[in-house]
Design an enzyme around this catalytic site. Sequence first.
Site, short mmCIF file in Angstrom:
data_model
loop_
_atom_site.label_atom_id
_atom_site.label_comp_id
_atom_site.label_asym_id
_atom_site.label_seq_id
_atom_site.Cartn_x
_atom_site.Cartn_y
_atom_site.Cartn_z
N LYS A 1 1.00 -1.32 -0.01
CA LYS A 1 0.06 -0.03 0.11
C LYS A 1 0.89 1.35 0.07
CE LYS A 1 -4.45 -2.17 1.42
NZ LYS A 1 -5.68 -2.00 2.22
N ARG B 1 -3.43 -10.65 4.29
CA ARG B 1 -3.81 -10.45 3.04
C ARG B 1 -2.59 -9.61 2.23
NH1 ARG B 1 -6.19 -7.26 -0.93
NH2 ARG B 1 -7.63 -8.34 -2.23
#
Length: 298
Positions: free
Chosen positions: A216, A256
Amino acid sequence: MTDLVRASGPVVMGVLNVTPDSFSDGGRYADLDAAVGHGVRLRDAGAHLVDIGGESTRPGAERIDAATEAERVLPVIRELTAAGVAVSVDTSRARVAEAALVAGAAVVNDVSGGLADPDMARVVRDAHCPWVLMHWRGHSRAMRELATYTDVVADVRAELAQRIDTALAAGVAADRLIVDPGLGFAKTAAHNWELSARLPELLDLGYPLLFGASRKSYLGGLLAAADGTPRPTAQREAATVATSVLAVAAGAWGVRVHDVQATADALAVWAATGSPRLAVPPHDRKRTQDDHEHGVRR
């Protein structure tokens, strides 16, 4: 399939986006053969679940219609489940989730926590499948404007508690629920770091927690070059592994990630050294919170 909600060790969820525009791997697995091949590789690398998404949820992304989303994910789900791969579906639409479960998906990973489609609770209840409730405040195109909190951890915790209460009231079994703080979804980089640092406060909800920091932008910002250029997406793996191991050590149920091999290897090392836990006593946790609020560095 083993009941992953009650897994004794950390669950690794591998990301498989069958979209043209996801922030990290958009377009790479839009072809059915490419998607299935990658899903099998993720499983072989150590993924307990392969999470298949047909709609990009990156900040600013536009929505697609349900039919398009279903056309993208259903063939991949059928092929992977036929190959013995355990699959979750990453969707906020009840119609897509229901079709995915029929096609063989075992888990619904709902980035909206049930807010985008109130019928999702019925689908999950009737299927009696695990349901990941992510913290969410709005669709991708508007999420940046929604990143306003009094105390991001307390606010996220309270809003997740509301999603849990709504799911339970709809008849979803408590032992089917998993929570996700939603890093990057209506969150600034500072919010993401605060949630990571105070993860035990979210674990106090009493539900398994899925942690998804993989590649991210806040990791890219942390690792920016001297001129301020963020570290490219594909070069954020070491940081992803670090966040994943720290989250598991703090008590997260699962992570994840895009690069399953690196995370699985790191978690194997963690397990081989006795699965050490990060524990912050309540008084120290409060001190850490107060220090953050007053700008104290230790």
